[in-house]
Design a protein around this motif. Structure first.
Motif, PDB file in Angstrom:
ATOM      1  N   GLU A  57     -91.924   6.415  32.677  1.00  0.00           N
ATOM      2  CA  GLU A  57     -92.745   7.494  32.136  1.00  0.00           C
ATOM      3  C   GLU A  57     -92.443   7.734  30.665  1.00  0.00           C
ATOM      4  O   GLU A  57     -91.331   7.627  30.209  1.00  0.00           O
ATOM      5  N   GLY A  58     -93.455   8.054  29.949  1.00  0.00           N
ATOM      6  CA  GLY A  58     -93.451   8.332  28.531  1.00  0.00           C
ATOM      7  C   GLY A  58     -94.909   8.404  28.124  1.00  0.00           C
ATOM      8  O   GLY A  58     -95.794   8.351  28.959  1.00  0.00           O
ATOM      9  N   ALA A  59     -95.159   8.511  26.853  1.00  0.00           N
ATOM     10  CA  ALA A  59     -96.543   8.528  26.387  1.00  0.00           C
ATOM     11  C   ALA A  59     -97.112   7.115  26.483  1.00  0.00           C
ATOM     12  O   ALA A  59     -96.526   6.169  25.976  1.00  0.00           O
ATOM     13  N   ALA A  60     -98.236   6.968  27.144  1.00  0.00           N
ATOM     14  CA  ALA A  60     -98.867   5.660  27.305  1.00  0.00           C
ATOM     15  C   ALA A  60     -99.899   5.449  26.208  1.00  0.00           C
ATOM     16  O   ALA A  60    -100.442   6.402  25.651  1.00  0.00           O
ATOM     17  N   SER A  61    -100.144   4.197  25.906  1.00  0.00           N
ATOM     18  CA  SER A  61    -101.222   3.866  24.986  1.00  0.00           C
ATOM     19  C   SER A  61    -101.905   2.594  25.458  1.00  0.00           C
ATOM     20  O   SER A  61    -101.282   1.733  26.076  1.00  0.00           O
ATOM     21  N   ASP A 109     -96.263  10.480  31.030  1.00  0.00           N
ATOM     22  CA  ASP A 109     -95.780  11.842  31.277  1.00  0.00           C
ATOM     23  C   ASP A 109     -96.615  12.870  30.525  1.00  0.00           C
ATOM     24  O   ASP A 109     -96.271  14.035  30.460  1.00  0.00           O
ATOM     25  N   THR A 110     -97.720  12.416  29.959  1.00  0.00           N
ATOM     26  CA  THR A 110     -98.611  13.314  29.234  1.00  0.00           C
ATOM     27  C   THR A 110    -100.054  12.874  29.438  1.00  0.00           C
ATOM     28  O   THR A 110    -100.321  11.693  29.634  1.00  0.00           O
ATOM     29  N   ALA A 111    -100.987  13.797  29.369  1.00  0.00           N
ATOM     30  CA  ALA A 111    -102.407  13.463  29.476  1.00  0.00           C
ATOM     31  C   ALA A 111    -102.938  12.897  28.165  1.00  0.00           C
ATOM     32  O   ALA A 111    -104.052  12.393  28.103  1.00  0.00           O
ATOM     33  N   ASP A 112    -102.133  12.971  27.108  1.00  0.00           N
ATOM     34  CA  ASP A 112    -102.551  12.473  25.794  1.00  0.00           C
ATOM     35  C   ASP A 112    -102.241  10.983  25.672  1.00  0.00           C
ATOM     36  O   ASP A 112    -101.260  10.589  25.047  1.00  0.00           O
ATOM     37  N   VAL A 113    -103.074  10.162  26.271  1.00  0.00           N
ATOM     38  CA  VAL A 113    -102.928   8.712  26.220  1.00  0.00           C
ATOM     39  C   VAL A 113    -103.675   8.219  24.988  1.00  0.00           C
ATOM     40  O   VAL A 113    -104.822   8.596  24.757  1.00  0.00           O
ATOM     41  N   THR A 114    -103.021   7.389  24.201  1.00  0.00           N
ATOM     42  CA  THR A 114    -103.598   6.887  22.958  1.00  0.00           C
ATOM     43  C   THR A 114    -104.553   5.736  23.229  1.00  0.00           C
ATOM     44  O   THR A 114    -104.221   4.813  23.972  1.00  0.00           O
ATOM     45  N   ALA A 115    -105.729   5.786  22.603  1.00  0.00           N
ATOM     46  CA  ALA A 115    -106.716   4.713  22.699  1.00  0.00           C
ATOM     47  C   ALA A 115    -106.672   3.884  21.430  1.00  0.00           C
ATOM     48  O   ALA A 115    -106.837   4.410  20.333  1.00  0.00           O
ATOM     49  N   GLY A 116    -106.452   2.584  21.577  1.00  0.00           N
ATOM     50  CA  GLY A 116    -106.436   1.696  20.422  1.00  0.00           C
ATOM     51  C   GLY A 116    -107.840   1.443  19.900  1.00  0.00           C
ATOM     52  O   GLY A 116    -108.844   1.840  20.498  1.00  0.00           O
ATOM     53  N   THR A 117    -107.913   0.756  18.767  1.00  0.00           N
ATOM     54  CA  THR A 117    -109.179   0.423  18.130  1.00  0.00           C
ATOM     55  C   THR A 117    -110.089  -0.319  19.107  1.00  0.00           C
ATOM     56  O   THR A 117    -109.655  -1.245  19.788  1.00  0.00           O
TER      57      THR A 117
END
Length: 178
Positions: A57-61, A109-117
Motif C-alpha cells: 500500500e501507498g499512493a498508486a499511479s 492507501d489513497t483515492a488520489d491515484v495519479t493518471a499518467g499522460t
C-alpha cells in the motif's frame, strides 16, 4: 485392532475424497491444461515475485506502456503490466485467496491515484476489498498484476484461461494474444 484398520481405511478414503474435491475445484475443464483457473502462478515462487512489492500500500499511479504486439497498455509507475479479470462484472473484485496469490491486486492507501499522460483520470477509481484494503480500478475494472510477470513489460498473463487481459488506455481488455 479391527477398529483401527477400519478407522485407517475411512481416514484414507476421506483424504482421497478431499484431494479429489480440491483438484476439481481448482481445475478448469475447458482449458486443456492443468494450471488451474488462475494460471500456474500458485507456487511459492509466485509469492516472491516483484509484484508483491508493487502491491504494497501507498499512493498508486498508472501509466501507459507500448507493447509491440498488444499496443498501448496500462502499467503501474514501475512499468509492471496491469490486467483485468472478466468475471469481475462490477467494480467489486471477485479474485481472492488462491486467485489473489496468482493475480495480486493493485492496492493503494489513497483515492488520489495519479493518471499518467494519455490516461483519462475520470476512469480511475477504487474499490474496497473484503480484507479492508483498497484496490485501484480503471473504467470500473479492478486492476491486477500477474505473479509470473517478473520484469516491467512482461505480459505472461495475457489471455490466461481467456479471462485475464491486459488493459488498454480506454479501460478495455485487449483480447488479442501476444
Amino acid at each position: 485392532m479391527t477398529r483401527s484398520v477400519k478407522h485407517q481405511r475411512a481416514c484414507a478414503l476421506a483424504a482421497v475424497a478431499l484431494v479429489m474435491l480440491g483438484a476439481g475445484a481448482c481445475g478448469d475443464a475447458d482449458s486443456g491444461d492443468d494450471t488451474g483457473p488462475y494460471g500456474d502462478a500458485t507456487t511459492s515462487e509466485a509469492s516472491e515475485s516483484p509484484s508483491e512489492e508493487a502491491t504494497a500500500e501507498g499512493a498508486a499511479s498508472l501509466a501507459i506502456a507500448s507493447d509491440d504486439e498488444l499496443g498501448d497498455i496500462l502499467v503501474d509507475n514501475a512499468g509492471m503490466v496491469l490486467y483485468l479479470f472478466t468475471p469481475d462484472t462490477t467494480t467489486e473484485s471477485t479474485c481472492y485467496d488462491q486467485c489473489a496469490t496468482a493475480w495480486p491486486p493493485l492496492l493503494t492507501d489513497t483515492a488520489d491515484v495519479t493518471a499518467g499522460t494519455g490516461l483519462d483520470g475520470a476512469l480511475i477509481g477504487t474499490t474496497e476489498r473484503t480484507d479492508g484494503t483498497t484496490q485501484v480500478t480503471y473504467n470500473d475494472h479492478p486492476l491486477y498484476y500477474y505473479a509470473e510477470d517478473s520484469e516491467p513489460g512482461d505480459t505472461e498473463g495475457q489471455g490466461v484461461n481467456d479471462v485475464w487481459w491486459v488493459v488498454n488506455p480506454a479501460g478495455e481488455g485487449v483480447t488479442t494474444m501476444s
